[in-house]
Scaffold this active site. Structure first.
Site, short mmCIF file in Angstrom:
data_model
loop_
_atom_site.label_atom_id
_atom_site.label_comp_id
_atom_site.label_asym_id
_atom_site.label_seq_id
_atom_site.Cartn_x
_atom_site.Cartn_y
_atom_site.Cartn_z
N HIS A 17 0.84 -1.20 0.00
CA HIS A 17 0.00 0.00 0.00
C HIS A 17 0.88 1.25 0.00
CE1 HIS A 17 -3.18 -2.54 2.27
NE2 HIS A 17 -3.65 -2.34 1.06
N LYS A 41 -17.82 -6.26 6.73
CA LYS A 41 -16.54 -6.81 7.18
C LYS A 41 -16.35 -6.55 8.66
CE LYS A 41 -13.85 -6.54 2.92
NZ LYS A 41 -12.60 -6.01 2.32
N ARG A 90 -2.23 -6.25 -8.58
CA ARG A 90 -1.16 -7.22 -8.32
C ARG A 90 -1.14 -8.31 -9.38
NH1 ARG A 90 -3.29 -8.39 -2.39
NH2 ARG A 90 -5.09 -8.47 -3.73
N SER A 128 -3.27 -7.60 2.91
CA SER A 128 -3.50 -7.44 4.35
C SER A 128 -3.89 -8.78 4.98
CB SER A 128 -4.60 -6.40 4.60
OG SER A 128 -4.16 -5.13 4.21
#
Length: 166
Positions: A17, A41, A90, A128
């Protein structure tokens, strides 16, 4: 002035990040890191904890600020008079998800564009979720997060997994 928003949950913020934030801060005049509060979440860190960690991590960048928002990103962008969203990629799997989000946002706000920044190869694997898993089992966090974030993770997971109290 070109303003951009970099949204995410940042639970926790990672070196990946931070790499993207530093690169985006060189491209745009002003970068707003937006922690989107997702009611579906259950984050490890509170919103306040995440804000503090990110602010500390980006304190050396004068054109970056940290805010939180609950609701649609397009509404936050309108509120901030911002027309650019920055997203990191990614892998191909990220692209598939991100292109859907970009197109949805564009439908809801036709003047809102998404700029994709490819992740530095050394962070291509990093998420994460991976960081939380390594922290849970008390692994070495040095390659993944700044030292102060590693300390916060260790506090969160003290007395679990490796100590057998899970």
């Amino acid at each position: 002035m070109k303003k951009a928003i970099y949204p995410g949950s940042f639970d926790p913020i990672t070196n990946g990040h931070l790499d993207l934030i530093e690169r985006a801060s060189r491209i745009f005049d002003h970068l707003i890191i937006t922690i989107l509060h997702n009611h579906r979440k259950n984050p490890l860190f509170s919103l306040e904890e995440r804000i503090k960690m990110i602010e500390k991590a980006v304190s050396h960048l004068d054109n970056v600020e940290v805010q939180s928002y609950s609701g649609l990103l397009v509404d936050f962008a309108k509120e901030k008079d911002c027309h650019i969203i920055v997203r990191g990629l990614r892998a191909v799997t990220d692209f598939e998800y991100e292109i859907q989000m970009s197109q949805t946002n564009r439908l809801l706000a036709p003047d809102l564009d998404t700029v994709f920044v490819t992740t530095d190869m050394k962070y291509g694997y990093l998420s994460s979720s991976t960081v939380r898993e390594v922290a849970y089992f008390q692994g070495d966090l040095a390659p993944f997060v700044p030292a102060f974030v590693a300390d916060e993770l260790k506090k969160k997971y003290s007395g679990t997994a490796a100590s057998g109290t899970d």
